[in-house]
Scaffold this active site. Structure first.
Site, PDB file in Angstrom:
ATOM      1  N   CYS A 131       1.245  32.020 -35.795  1.00 43.97           N
ATOM      2  CA  CYS A 131       0.647  32.766 -36.904  1.00 43.97           C
ATOM      3  C   CYS A 131       1.613  32.696 -38.080  1.00 43.97           C
ATOM      4  CB  CYS A 131       0.394  34.209 -36.479  1.00 43.97           C
ATOM      5  SG  CYS A 131      -0.353  35.233 -37.763  1.00 43.97           S
ATOM      6  N   CYS A 142      -5.820  46.248 -47.853  1.00 34.07           N
ATOM      7  CA  CYS A 142      -6.711  46.659 -46.767  1.00 34.07           C
ATOM      8  C   CYS A 142      -6.093  47.877 -46.071  1.00 34.07           C
ATOM      9  CB  CYS A 142      -6.900  45.517 -45.773  1.00 34.07           C
ATOM     10  SG  CYS A 142      -7.638  44.039 -46.519  1.00 34.07           S
ATOM     11  N   CYS A 145      -4.429  47.781 -42.488  1.00 38.94           N
ATOM     12  CA  CYS A 145      -3.458  46.710 -42.243  1.00 38.94           C
ATOM     13  C   CYS A 145      -2.068  47.119 -42.731  1.00 38.94           C
ATOM     14  CB  CYS A 145      -3.920  45.436 -42.959  1.00 38.94           C
ATOM     15  SG  CYS A 145      -2.810  44.029 -42.743  1.00 38.94           S
TER      16      CYS A 145
END
Length: 403
Positions: A131, A142, A145
């Site tokens: 990732c 967001c 997050c």
């Protein structure tokens, strides 16, 4: 969990004049480097091919190892350039084998302490997924997050994006005839090396379109790192104007961070939705270049208790995606310090998944990985903010002294 932290030395004042690394450069970038040391244009293509093979296939860290290149050229290259990787300032290893690296990029000058980002390696039985981050911090906010609570510092360069894969392969012993520091920890069975990449780390990839596109060109080149574009997934929160160009110019798999089926809720969870509402996003998905049943779009849906996890929302999700070759990744919410959200109960997640599955969509529930080291989905947040604060204080002091 284990944690190792390496405290790097402060960058020298003459950083800007130090040799630059060739790691992460495109073919054009390597050609430019050869031009800098006087290699004739007619010779550069061959030399670029040699450098490419040594850097990206074999992962060498010393020009002296490039035995197919003459000693004189190797000397000229080493005088002007390096093959240094960014510095790993911290490594955390989860109880499930997930590894998270805090990576410090090279300084660009005396006022730059070096940007830091996080990169995560997830070993699985049939693959190893890396990732990667595309920005330092994130431009989006967001609310569920952790990364979204960190301010955007800047886009990563093409070289810095590619370097994350190079760091991972180096740390894992994932280059031919090379072992990891202290010995490779992954078994040599072909199943636990970096085989897939997801642009799901820090940042919104489509707000760094050119850097991500050029990095994918390097990563997917079959004479070097050789990761097929079907093994690369770019995730976006919904930058609608760039979704079509992503398919045209990159040809990767696409993932959409959806998380809600109504504009009012998505406006709260993913504020970008105020600019590009759900209807526009769905139209961009329906017309995504190359979309087929064999190349489906992945829709990511984080499961938030009492927020977006009802039976009605599961049925609305099915209706919303009608006609789009898709699979839905249901993501149990990964908590982080200070969040106001909770993860949906497991039976609620299973019920939601069952409704979606019966409608004909694959709806796997993503197994949380690396939660104990804050490496799971939505948990990435580097030390950049604190480091930047320290750097700002030092610069303020420097400026005050100079005045």
């Amino acid at each position: 969990m284990t944690l190792s932290v390496l405290e790097p030395a402060a960058p020298a004042a003459e950083t800007v004049s130090q040799r630059l690394s060739l790691i992460g450069r495109t073919r054009a970038g390597l050609s430019d480097a050869l031009a800098e040391i006087g290699i004739p244009e007619k010779e550069r293509r061959m030399r670029v091919g040699q450098l490419w093979n040594w850097i990206y296939h074999y992962g060498v860290r010393d020009f002296a190892e490039m035995t197919t290149i003459g000693k004189g050229l190797r000397g000229a290259l080493s005088e002007r350039f390096t093959l240094d990787l960014p510095e790993v300032t911290a490594e955390q290893i989860s109880t499930d084998g997930t590894r998270k690296w805090l990576i410090r990029m090279a300084s660009t000058g005396p006022r730059d302490r070096g940007a830091e980002i996080e990169c995560v390696y997830i070993p699985e039985v049939d693959r190893g997924t890396l990732c990667v981050s595309s920005q330092v911090g994130c431009t989006l906010t967001c609310t569920f997050c952790h990364t979204g609570t960190q301010r955007l510092v800047r886009n990563l360069t093409t070289e810095e994006i590619v370097a994350q894969l190079m760091v991972a392969r180096d740390r894992l012993g994932d280059f031919p005839n090379r072992s990891a520091p202290g010995g490779a920890f992954v078994p040599k069975d072909g199943g636990r090396f970096v085989s897939n990449i997801v642009f799901m780390g820090m940042g919104e990839p489509l707000y760094n379109f050119d850097g991500v596109r050029d990095a994918i060109d390097v990563i997917s080149d079959n004479e070097g790192l050789s990761l097929g574009r079907r093994r690369i997934t770019v995730s976006t929160s919904g930058v609608v104007p760039q979704i079509g160009p992503l398919g045209d110019q990159m040809g990767t798999m696409l993932a959409i961070s959806l998380h809600a089926v109504r504009d009012d809720l998505r406006n709260e969870l993913v504020p970008l939705n105020k600019k590009y509402p759900i209807a526009e996003l769905m139209e961009a998905c329906r017309t995504y270049p190359g979309l087929t049943n064999a190349k489906r779009i992945t829709f990511e849906y984080v499961m938030l208790k009492g927020v977006n996890d009802s039976d009605a929302e599961a049925r609305d999700l099915v209706r919303l995606l009608k006609g789009i070759p898709a699979k839905i990744n249901l993501i149990p919410f990964n908590p982080w310090p200070g969040t106001k959200y909770e993860c949906s109960d497991w039976d609620r997640i299973e019920r939601f998944s069952e409704i979606v599955f019966r409608a004909g969509y694959a709806s796997p529930v993503r197994t949380p990985r690396g939660r104990d080291i804050l490496a799971a989905c939505g948990q990435l947040k580097s030390e950049t903010e604190k480091l930047s604060a320290r750097a700002r204080l030092m610069l303020d002091q420097d400026d005050a002294a100079a005045a």
